[in-house]
Write a protein that holds these residues in place. Structure first.
Motif, PDB file in Angstrom:
ATOM      1  N   UNK A  95       0.830  -1.205   0.000  1.00 30.37           N
ATOM      2  CA  UNK A  95       0.000   0.000   0.000  1.00 30.37           C
ATOM      3  C   UNK A  95       0.869   1.263   0.000  1.00 30.37           C
ATOM      4  N   UNK A  96       2.017   1.177  -0.666  1.00 22.62           N
ATOM      5  CA  UNK A  96       3.015   2.254  -0.625  1.00 22.62           C
ATOM      6  C   UNK A  96       2.455   3.613  -1.021  1.00 22.62           C
ATOM      7  N   UNK A  97       1.523   3.645  -1.958  1.00 20.27           N
ATOM      8  CA  UNK A  97       1.010   4.940  -2.434  1.00 20.27           C
ATOM      9  C   UNK A  97      -0.065   5.502  -1.512  1.00 20.27           C
ATOM     10  N   UNK A  98      -0.650   4.672  -0.684  1.00 15.94           N
ATOM     11  CA  UNK A  98      -1.789   5.103   0.125  1.00 15.94           C
ATOM     12  C   UNK A  98      -1.439   5.403   1.580  1.00 15.94           C
ATOM     13  N   UNK A  99      -0.281   5.029   2.034  1.00  9.92           N
ATOM     14  CA  UNK A  99       0.038   5.193   3.446  1.00  9.92           C
ATOM     15  C   UNK A  99       0.080   6.667   3.834  1.00  9.92           C
ATOM     16  N   UNK A 100      -0.596   7.010   4.913  1.00 13.65           N
ATOM     17  CA  UNK A 100      -0.688   8.407   5.326  1.00 13.65           C
ATOM     18  C   UNK A 100       0.632   8.948   5.853  1.00 13.65           C
ATOM     19  N   UNK A 101       1.551   8.050   6.234  1.00 15.32           N
ATOM     20  CA  UNK A 101       2.818   8.530   6.787  1.00 15.32           C
ATOM     21  C   UNK A 101       3.689   9.222   5.739  1.00 15.32           C
ATOM     22  N   UNK A 102       3.435   8.904   4.482  1.00 13.84           N
ATOM     23  CA  UNK A 102       4.308   9.423   3.435  1.00 13.84           C
ATOM     24  C   UNK A 102       4.142  10.935   3.293  1.00 13.84           C
ATOM     25  N   UNK A 103       5.258  11.621   3.199  1.00  8.45           N
ATOM     26  CA  UNK A 103       5.240  13.059   2.932  1.00  8.45           C
ATOM     27  C   UNK A 103       4.909  13.252   1.465  1.00  8.45           C
ATOM     28  N   UNK A 104       3.650  13.575   1.183  1.00  4.24           N
ATOM     29  CA  UNK A 104       3.195  13.641  -0.204  1.00  4.24           C
ATOM     30  C   UNK A 104       3.928  14.700  -1.026  1.00  4.24           C
ATOM     31  N   UNK A 105       4.468  15.728  -0.379  1.00  5.17           N
ATOM     32  CA  UNK A 105       5.186  16.755  -1.129  1.00  5.17           C
ATOM     33  C   UNK A 105       6.491  16.213  -1.693  1.00  5.17           C
ATOM     34  N   UNK A 106       7.034  15.146  -1.092  1.00  4.67           N
ATOM     35  CA  UNK A 106       8.295  14.580  -1.553  1.00  4.67           C
ATOM     36  C   UNK A 106       8.106  13.288  -2.334  1.00  4.67           C
ATOM     37  N   UNK A 107       7.073  12.528  -2.014  1.00  7.27           N
ATOM     38  CA  UNK A 107       6.917  11.201  -2.591  1.00  7.27           C
ATOM     39  C   UNK A 107       5.517  11.002  -3.159  1.00  7.27           C
ATOM     40  N   UNK A 108       5.173  11.786  -4.158  1.00 10.79           N
ATOM     41  CA  UNK A 108       3.914  11.605  -4.860  1.00 10.79           C
ATOM     42  C   UNK A 108       3.972  10.310  -5.680  1.00 10.79           C
ATOM     43  N   UNK A 109       2.798   9.795  -6.017  1.00 16.84           N
ATOM     44  CA  UNK A 109       2.769   8.622  -6.887  1.00 16.84           C
ATOM     45  C   UNK A 109       3.271   8.998  -8.276  1.00 16.84           C
ATOM     46  N   UNK A 110       3.800   8.022  -8.991  1.00 13.42           N
ATOM     47  CA  UNK A 110       4.489   8.284 -10.255  1.00 13.42           C
ATOM     48  C   UNK A 110       3.614   8.078 -11.484  1.00 13.42           C
ATOM     49  N   UNK A 111       2.465   7.431 -11.315  1.00 11.21           N
ATOM     50  CA  UNK A 111       1.633   7.052 -12.455  1.00 11.21           C
ATOM     51  C   UNK A 111       0.994   8.280 -13.112  1.00 11.21           C
ATOM     52  N   UNK A 112       0.239   9.050 -12.323  1.00  7.99           N
ATOM     53  CA  UNK A 112      -0.498  10.190 -12.889  1.00  7.99           C
ATOM     54  C   UNK A 112       0.410  11.276 -13.454  1.00  7.99           C
ATOM     55  N   UNK A 113       1.484  11.689 -12.751  1.00 10.71           N
ATOM     56  CA  UNK A 113       2.354  12.727 -13.307  1.00 10.71           C
ATOM     57  C   UNK A 113       2.998  12.322 -14.631  1.00 10.71           C
ATOM     58  N   UNK A 114       3.274  11.028 -14.796  1.00 11.93           N
ATOM     59  CA  UNK A 114       3.851  10.585 -16.064  1.00 11.93           C
ATOM     60  C   UNK A 114       2.838  10.728 -17.187  1.00 11.93           C
ATOM     61  N   UNK A 115       1.593  10.348 -16.926  1.00 14.69           N
ATOM     62  CA  UNK A 115       0.570  10.493 -17.964  1.00 14.69           C
ATOM     63  C   UNK A 115       0.264  11.960 -18.260  1.00 14.69           C
ATOM     64  N   UNK A 116       0.422  12.826 -17.289  1.00 18.91           N
ATOM     65  CA  UNK A 116       0.259  14.259 -17.555  1.00 18.91           C
ATOM     66  C   UNK A 116       1.299  14.733 -18.560  1.00 18.91           C
ATOM     67  N   UNK A 117       2.520  14.262 -18.410  1.00 17.42           N
ATOM     68  CA  UNK A 117       3.580  14.626 -19.353  1.00 17.42           C
ATOM     69  C   UNK A 117       3.321  13.997 -20.723  1.00 17.42           C
TER      70      UNK A 117
END
Length: 473
Positions: A95-117
């Motif tokens: 559940x690496x992308x969903x864990x609340x402990x992650x600092x989202x400003x540093x470790x956003x998921x990689x799927x959506x930003x790639x498709x934006x590009x």
């Protein structure tokens, strides 16, 4: 219909990096038209190229075996924020992308930003053939866009699809080849189909670039870069002759290797066009070492220290084994420049590995020796003539030369997905716990973020998302 498409293309640029501004011509009060080659070039730079201010793939470095946790700044009062932030990725949690402990400003998921590009790149490809302006410049913009799309899909399919040489019939990622923003219901293409599109894009890009004199600089892709990427793709596909041909084309059109032996130890070997071997500087590979969260792993340190004549140790790393000398670090508040690079050294390593696999042992040794002569003081080593030993030497040199260059995790996947482990704790007094990624572990293929799954019911989730939470021992 065309006006709506043109307005949408500009909107993509505005949403990307504010690229559509003064250079676009307003045709009415509510429409802005992208119609010249120059317009599309600026759109590509703003909405298609990797951003120098936001790292997409910074979690990639936490997955492989080249980093270890840095507990030098830990205390007993609170959990170290940096350690908490890297935990889901460093321990391969399903559940690496969903864990609340992650600092989202540093470790956003990689799927959506790639498709934006990819959407920005597709916007350019949708309209560039009809753009007005110089033919050569139009071809160059198209070549850049095709290369970028190939690069992005290579990253996606190696994050979210199984390794090509392990199961090319497995699900890869959806192939979006136009700029329309509708993704709902778009199913995943197979790994093989995605690789086919990558090869098609990179091959077409190379043919367009090859028509004109090579350019280097301005943070834009060029002919050697495309062929280095293509040779990288062919290695994953185990198409050895094709990998040799692509790497050879890169070498024929690329610059000379930088001789590190002649550089002073005070030199900063980073993504910088002042070094001859650097062909493309791009993106923001903001590694966690900048936050003093992780350091170069003990295993990788030992490999660098095994040969005191290896100049990269002092040129790339500081005394505390931070990698800030290989990747430029910017003071807070200063403008950021791209920090990743693709260098000619990869072309020699890609070709050397493919030559061994093609049983051209002597030529493979020549490429390895040429690289080493530019990295080691007083280099004098007996030729390796055994194919197995030479392949091992090339792969070890590859790990040293390309560390933290978006390569190692993908190489581990194509090497057979070996077992690796990480030690973790968040406080100085806590006991170290070891987390293991087993051989051919399902987490060698990352789970698709739940948010993405919710938005597109046409997607099928990876088995890695169904694994139990990882426990340390």
């Amino acid at each position: 219909m065309m006006k709506k498409l043109q307005f949408m293309i500009c909107l993509l640029g505005l949403l990307g990096l504010g690229a559509c501004s003064d250079y676009l011509e307003k045709e009415s009060s509510d429409e802005v038209i992208v119609k010249t080659v120059s317009d599309y070039s600026e759109l590509l730079l703003g909405a298609g190229y990797p951003s120098p201010t936001k790292a997409i793939y910074n979690t990639l470095y936490l997955l492989d075996d080249d980093f270890m946790l840095n507990d030098n700044n830990f205390n007993d009062e609170t959990d170290n924020a940096g350690a908490v932030g890297v935990f889901p990725f460093f321990t391969w949690q399903p559940d690496m992308w969903e864990r609340q402990e992650v600092d989202k400003s540093s470790y956003d998921e990689t799927y959506s930003p790639t498709y934006e590009r990819i959407m920005g790149v597709n916007a350019v490809l949708d309209g560039i053939d009809e753009a007005t302006g110089d033919v050569e410049e139009r071809d160059r913009v198209k070549a850049e866009a095709l290369a970028l799309r190939g690069y992005y899909y290579f990253m996606l399919v190696n994050l979210y699809g199984e390794p090509y040489n392990y199961n090319k019939k497995a699900l890869g990622v959806p192939l979006k080849l136009t700029a329309d923003m509708e993704t709902n219901g778009k199913a995943r293409s197979t790994v093989e189909e995605v690789y086919g599109q990558i090869v098609k894009d990179l091959t077409e890009s190379s043919a367009l670039f090859e028509k004109y004199t090579k350019r280097r600089g301005s943070f834009r892709i060029n002919l050697p870069t495309v062929n280095i990427l293509l040779s990288r793709v062919y290695l994953h596909m185990e198409l050895w002759k094709e990998a040799i041909a692509a790497a050879t084309k890169a070498i024929e059109h690329g610059n000379l290797l930088t001789n590190y032996v002649n550089l002073p130890e005070s030199a900063i070997c980073i993504a910088n066009y002042s070094y001859s071997e650097v062909e493309w500087v791009y993106g923001n590979g903001n590694t966690p070492s900048r936050l003093n969260t992780v350091l170069v792993s003990s295993d990788l340190r030992e490999k660098f220290d095994a040969n005191p004549n290896d100049t990269r140790r002092l040129l790339w790393f500081d005394a505390n084994w931070n990698i800030t000398k290989k990747r430029l670090s910017y003071p807070s508040g200063t403008p950021r420049m791209p920090t990743n690079s693709i260098r000619m050294s990869e072309a020699y390593l890609n070709r050397a590995e493919a030559l061994v696999q093609d049983n051209q042992i002597g030529l493979a040794w020549d490429d390895l020796e040429h690289l080493r002569e530019n990295r080691y003081r007083d280099y004098d080593e007996a030729e390796i003539t055994d194919a197995v030993a030479l392949l091992e030497a090339i792969r070890e040199e590859r790990r040293l030369e390309l560390c933290y260059d978006e390569v190692r995790w993908f190489d581990l996947r194509r090497y057979g997905m070996p077992a690796i482990s990480h030690r973790y704790k968040a406080r100085s007094s806590a006991n170290w716990q070891t987390y293991v990624l087993t051989e051919k572990d399902p987490l060698y293929t990352l789970p698709i973020p739940n948010e993405v799954m919710d938005e597109n019911p046409g997607l099928q989730q990876n088995e890695s998302a169904k694994q139990p939470l990882r426990q340390g021992k």
